[in-house]
Design a protein around this motif. Sequence first.
Motif, PDB file in Angstrom:
ATOM      1  N   GLN A  37       0.832  -1.212   0.000  1.00 25.68           N
ATOM      2  CA  GLN A  37       0.000   0.000   0.000  1.00 25.68           C
ATOM      3  C   GLN A  37       0.865   1.259   0.000  1.00 25.68           C
ATOM      4  OE1 GLN A  37      -2.589  -0.392   3.366  1.00 25.68           O
ATOM      5  NE2 GLN A  37      -3.837  -1.942   2.359  1.00 25.68           N
ATOM      6  N   ALA A  38       1.944   1.191   0.756  1.00 24.25           N
ATOM      7  CA  ALA A  38       2.833   2.363   0.836  1.00 24.25           C
ATOM      8  C   ALA A  38       3.445   2.658  -0.529  1.00 24.25           C
ATOM      9  CB  ALA A  38       3.924   2.122   1.877  1.00 24.25           C
ATOM     10  N   GLY A  42       2.900   5.939  -5.704  1.00 24.42           N
ATOM     11  CA  GLY A  42       2.789   5.946  -7.168  1.00 24.42           C
ATOM     12  C   GLY A  42       3.647   4.899  -7.849  1.00 24.42           C
ATOM     13  N   ASP A  43       4.304   4.030  -7.053  1.00 25.44           N
ATOM     14  CA  ASP A  43       5.106   2.959  -7.665  1.00 25.44           C
ATOM     15  C   ASP A  43       4.194   1.885  -8.241  1.00 25.44           C
ATOM     16  OD1 ASP A  43       7.045   4.398  -6.526  1.00 25.44           O
ATOM     17  OD2 ASP A  43       8.036   2.754  -5.472  1.00 25.44           O
TER      18      ASP A  43
END
Lengths: 410, 80
Positions: free
Chosen positions: A402-403, A408-409
């Motif tokens: 989620q991080a 945006g990865d």
Amino acid sequence: MAFVSSLCCRECSREYAKTPINICEWCFGPLEVSYDYEAIGKAISRESIQRGPHTVWRYRELLPVGDGPVVDLHAGFTPLVRADNLGRLLGLNNLWLKNDCVNPSYSFKDRVVAVASTVAKEFGFKTLACASTGNLAGAVAAHAAKAGMDSYVFIPADLEKVKVVGAAIYGPTVVAVKGSYDDVNRLCSEIADNYPWAFVNINVRPFYSEGSKTLAYEVAEQLGWRAPDHAIVPVASGSMFTKIWKGFKEFEKLGLIGEVNTHMHMAQALGCSPVVTAYNEGTMDVRPVKPNTIAKSLAIGNPADGFYALSVIKASQGSATAVTDPEVIEGITLLAQTEGIFGETAAGVTISGLRHLVKSGAIRPDDLTVAYITGNGLKTQEVVEDSVQPLLVQPTFSSFQQALKARGDK
Amino acid sequence: MAKQRVKFTFPADRIQDPIIYLLGKDFNVVTNIRRADVTDNRGWVLLEIEGTQEDIDKGLAWVTARGVRIDPVGGDVLAG
């Protein structure tokens, strides 16, 4: 065999024997080491240099030391690395970095102190001393430890402790002076006159400063025995700048390289840029300033060699530029993130100064350019601590995913 | 007797003041100029001052209070 012929006043040309003095008794001009170049030319060659140790001492015939043992922490012969990533960003196709971060005490000061401590021992001094806010203190204390000498390091009393740890660990007497930088300067000059110590950048300064010539010798050798088209150098007192030029010219004089057409460019931090100001105003008169910059290693308000550094710019058709403190940080970051080299604030000054020079057209894309990175970024981490921005995650795989997604990865 | 070698840098508004003359006259020190460069809007002087340490200190404090910058003749020694 030692090749020093005399100490010569840069102003009135009076000559003195090799003694621990730095000022002409007649006109108070600074003294410079002169050599017997004819004899040196007979004693050295490219081949003899290449057979030497991978330290500054491979050029010992061109340094003001005798024939005896030297104080050797393996300073010098640092990497000259091709910087294609940084070059691409700046618009340079032939950019090289002289990485002096990897010296024994992590700055170019090891070069000058290697020479100063060796000469100090030759003169019979038992104590090595300096006034410093960081790099020089570390180099002096480390070389004194290796040489079995006592050492004294003078610092402003308000200097952050962490700045002194890199020197204090070697066991010098650290003297914290309650006063301004100007007060420290005045006190140390007075102490140097009254104590039988080798104050590296006072009474043995003519010898000490010669160590910086090795920054030119090494670059010329590492480039395949030639001088670069451009050298960009961070400037504090101006000494290193003038000595790099002297080093290239000595190699030319000795026939070790061809004609030197290097343009010498200096970079200072805007908050302490008396030499750049003089250059911009078209005067040779360097007016002292009160330093106000994060680039503490360059914060010399009254540079001893400012006039001579301006003379080198003239002789080499170089230039001078100043960069703001935010640009210093940008320069440090850019260098680290393109070339994997973490330089201290002076490196930030050099890289952002280089960017100015490319933008102004002073350096063309295909010119062979060498930027000098003179100290390690681990010494000035506080100026870039905002770069620490970790992704905070729970100890679960999904939290990690989620991080990354939130950033945006893919 | 003590001796001190110093550089005076004068701001433009002090160029015409007889500061070195008054330093010698009022503080009982001997001033000996070795090199100087003075124009109508700026100037520096390298000189040696000889006297008791107390007189030298008092004299230099007075010079500083006049707005003249005082440095060691060899430039700053506090390095990075």
